[in-house]
Scaffold this motif. Structure first.
Motif, PDB file in Angstrom:
ATOM      1  N   ALA A 152       0.806  -1.115   0.112  1.00 57.69           N
ATOM      2  CA  ALA A 152       0.170   0.044   0.055  1.00 57.69           C
ATOM      3  C   ALA A 152       0.646   1.197   0.069  1.00 57.69           C
ATOM      4  CB  ALA A 152      -0.859  -0.034   1.194  1.00 57.69           C
ATOM      5  N   LEU A 153       2.141   1.045   0.315  1.00 56.50           N
ATOM      6  CA  LEU A 153       2.994   2.271   0.534  1.00 56.50           C
ATOM      7  C   LEU A 153       4.270   1.824  -0.089  1.00 56.50           C
ATOM      8  CD1 LEU A 153       3.917   5.070   1.911  1.00 56.50           C
ATOM      9  CD2 LEU A 153       4.568   3.771   3.991  1.00 56.50           C
ATOM     10  N   VAL A 154       4.830   2.905  -0.750  1.00 61.62           N
ATOM     11  CA  VAL A 154       6.276   2.772  -1.324  1.00 61.62           C
ATOM     12  C   VAL A 154       7.116   3.832  -0.819  1.00 61.62           C
ATOM     13  CG1 VAL A 154       7.714   2.821  -3.502  1.00 61.62           C
ATOM     14  CG2 VAL A 154       5.328   1.507  -3.508  1.00 61.62           C
ATOM     15  N   HIS A 190       4.432  13.695  -6.933  1.00 64.71           N
ATOM     16  CA  HIS A 190       3.993  12.321  -6.918  1.00 64.71           C
ATOM     17  C   HIS A 190       4.087  11.718  -5.377  1.00 64.71           C
ATOM     18  CE1 HIS A 190       4.153  11.516 -11.187  1.00 64.71           C
ATOM     19  NE2 HIS A 190       4.942  12.067 -11.201  1.00 64.71           N
ATOM     20  N   PHE A 191       4.672  12.605  -4.464  1.00 58.07           N
ATOM     21  CA  PHE A 191       5.130  12.002  -2.989  1.00 58.07           C
ATOM     22  C   PHE A 191       3.941  12.705  -2.089  1.00 58.07           C
ATOM     23  CE2 PHE A 191       9.014  12.242  -5.324  1.00 58.07           C
ATOM     24  CZ  PHE A 191       9.277  10.689  -5.221  1.00 58.07           C
ATOM     25  N   GLU A 192       3.195  11.857  -1.268  1.00 56.06           N
ATOM     26  CA  GLU A 192       2.473  12.319  -0.290  1.00 56.06           C
ATOM     27  C   GLU A 192       3.057  13.026   1.022  1.00 56.06           C
ATOM     28  OE1 GLU A 192      -0.684   9.956   1.247  1.00 56.06           O
ATOM     29  OE2 GLU A 192      -1.108   9.007  -0.887  1.00 56.06           O
ATOM     30  N   ARG A 230       3.360   5.025  10.270  1.00 57.09           N
ATOM     31  CA  ARG A 230       2.120   5.310  11.165  1.00 57.09           C
ATOM     32  C   ARG A 230       1.505   6.497  10.990  1.00 57.09           C
ATOM     33  NH1 ARG A 230       6.263   4.033  15.126  1.00 57.09           N
ATOM     34  NH2 ARG A 230       6.917   6.431  15.436  1.00 57.09           N
ATOM     35  N   GLU A 231       2.056   7.737  10.450  1.00 55.91           N
ATOM     36  CA  GLU A 231       1.299   8.735   9.896  1.00 55.91           C
ATOM     37  C   GLU A 231       0.292   8.253   8.840  1.00 55.91           C
ATOM     38  OE1 GLU A 231       3.227  12.290   7.501  1.00 55.91           O
ATOM     39  OE2 GLU A 231       3.658  12.723   9.772  1.00 55.91           O
ATOM     40  N   LEU A 232       0.810   7.485   7.921  1.00 58.63           N
ATOM     41  CA  LEU A 232      -0.241   7.141   6.903  1.00 58.63           C
ATOM     42  C   LEU A 232      -1.138   6.080   7.100  1.00 58.63           C
ATOM     43  CD1 LEU A 232       2.284   7.871   3.844  1.00 58.63           C
ATOM     44  CD2 LEU A 232       0.583   9.177   4.680  1.00 58.63           C
ATOM     45  N   VAL A 263      -0.376   2.805   7.808  1.00 58.25           N
ATOM     46  CA  VAL A 263       0.052   1.618   6.688  1.00 58.25           C
ATOM     47  C   VAL A 263       0.858   0.442   7.546  1.00 58.25           C
ATOM     48  CG1 VAL A 263       1.282   0.773   4.896  1.00 58.25           C
ATOM     49  CG2 VAL A 263      -0.194   2.912   4.635  1.00 58.25           C
ATOM     50  N   ALA A 264       0.215  -0.578   7.627  1.00 57.45           N
ATOM     51  CA  ALA A 264       1.153  -1.588   8.519  1.00 57.45           C
ATOM     52  C   ALA A 264       2.424  -1.892   7.835  1.00 57.45           C
ATOM     53  CB  ALA A 264       0.220  -2.888   8.544  1.00 57.45           C
ATOM     54  N   PRO A 265       3.550  -1.996   8.558  1.00 54.92           N
ATOM     55  CA  PRO A 265       4.892  -2.329   7.835  1.00 54.92           C
ATOM     56  C   PRO A 265       5.015  -3.168   6.989  1.00 54.92           C
ATOM     57  CG  PRO A 265       4.879  -1.942  10.439  1.00 54.92           C
ATOM     58  CD  PRO A 265       3.610  -1.948  10.157  1.00 54.92           C
ATOM     59  N   GLU A 266       4.190  -4.296   7.117  1.00 54.99           N
ATOM     60  CA  GLU A 266       4.330  -5.468   6.160  1.00 54.99           C
ATOM     61  C   GLU A 266       3.520  -5.130   4.879  1.00 54.99           C
ATOM     62  OE1 GLU A 266       0.827  -6.493   8.930  1.00 54.99           O
ATOM     63  OE2 GLU A 266       2.802  -5.555   9.243  1.00 54.99           O
ATOM     64  N   ARG A 267       3.079  -3.969   4.633  1.00 53.95           N
ATOM     65  CA  ARG A 267       2.283  -3.564   3.638  1.00 53.95           C
ATOM     66  C   ARG A 267       2.915  -2.349   2.997  1.00 53.95           C
ATOM     67  NH1 ARG A 267      -3.735  -2.587   2.585  1.00 53.95           N
ATOM     68  NH2 ARG A 267      -2.685  -3.387   0.670  1.00 53.95           N
ATOM     69  N   ALA A 268       4.278  -2.206   3.257  1.00 58.03           N
ATOM     70  CA  ALA A 268       5.134  -1.043   2.924  1.00 58.03           C
ATOM     71  C   ALA A 268       6.687  -1.582   2.105  1.00 58.03           C
ATOM     72  CB  ALA A 268       5.683  -0.069   3.941  1.00 58.03           C
ATOM     73  N   LEU A 269       7.062  -0.959   1.271  1.00 55.44           N
ATOM     74  CA  LEU A 269       8.153  -1.284   0.611  1.00 55.44           C
ATOM     75  C   LEU A 269       9.097  -0.021   0.486  1.00 55.44           C
ATOM     76  CD1 LEU A 269       9.789  -3.119  -1.698  1.00 55.44           C
ATOM     77  CD2 LEU A 269       8.534  -1.772  -3.401  1.00 55.44           C
ATOM     78  N   MET A 270      10.425  -0.585   0.871  1.00 60.62           N
ATOM     79  CA  MET A 270      11.445   0.516   0.810  1.00 60.62           C
ATOM     80  C   MET A 270      12.204   0.201  -0.300  1.00 60.62           C
ATOM     81  SD  MET A 270      12.932   3.016   2.642  1.00 60.62           S
ATOM     82  CE  MET A 270      14.030   4.115   1.555  1.00 60.62           C
TER      83      MET A 270
END
Length: 221
Positions: A9-11, A138-140, A163-165, A167-174
């Motif tokens: 959900a988050l990149v 492109h960046f929130e 946390r601010e957005l 989104v659970a860590p497991e749904r985020a990509l670095m």
């Protein structure tokens, strides 16, 4: 959807060495500081190896390499301030986007993915560079290395954004080019993706064992 983005959900993007090749402008500012102190220039190759832990560490590495001695706290403080002054005058003259960056950012936005920028670069420089290169919309969120008490490779900036957005860590990509990005992502519980270009202290990024490694952003489009 491509495997690195499945269930995401988050990149979170790194900036220097990932989205942009900023080394030429950083080298110009750094060489000005060294010249003021009667030291030999860092040169582009040196700067590429020293980028990654923020401006202060970049200046410290250059002073140590060119003088043969680690600078005192006072010397480093003065040189760091001078570097910021020089860089502020021309942060995006020779800085360029890496191939495929603009198209990839557009594609991910069209898919509804939240995109943020997490960099160790001082925050004052982020907006002027993104504006000059036409990718700021492109960046929130954008988060500079001086925004919090800790910066990458510490996971704190990544967890703060998640946390601010909401989104659970497991749904985020670095996504990044250096071990700092991969270590931060892993510690935060994010999925990690490394790009084979950029700056990683002269080391192959594969050695950091990212979840994914790409030679082209076409793998995300």
């Amino acid at each position: 959807m491509h495997a690195p983005l499945k269930d995401m959900a988050l990149v979170c993007w790194d900036l220097d060495g990932t989205l942009i090749d900023s080394a030429p402008d950083l080298a110009t500012a750094l060489d000005a500081v060294l010249a003021e102190r009667g030291l030999a220039p860092a040169g582009l190759a040196g700067v590429r190896d020293w980028i990654g832990n923020g401006a202060r560490r970049l200046v410290e590495r250059a002073l140590t390499a060119r003088s043969g001695n680690a600078p005192s706290a006072a010397e480093l403080e003065a040189a760091h301030g001078a570097f910021l002054d020089h860089y502020r005058q021309a942060p995006c003259v020779e800085t360029r986007l890496y191939p495929g960056v603009a198209a990839c950012l557009r594609s991910l936005e069209q898919r509804g993915l939240k995109q943020v920028l997490i960099t160790n670069k001082p925050g004052d420089f982020i907006a002027p560079i993104l504006q000059a290169l036409g990718i700021g919309s492109h960046f929130e969120r954008t988060l500079g290395g001086d925004a919090l008490e800790r910066k990458k490779p510490d996971p704190v900036p990544l967890l703060h954004i998640a946390r601010e957005l909401q989104v659970a860590p497991e749904r985020a990509l670095m996504i990044g080019d250096s071990r700092n990005d991969i270590e931060a992502g892993r510690a935060a519980g994010f999925r990690t993706l490394a790009l084979s270009w950029g700056y990683n202290h002269g080391e192959p990024i594969a050695a950091s064992d990212p979840d994914y490694l790409l030679d082209s952003l076409e793998g995300l489009i």
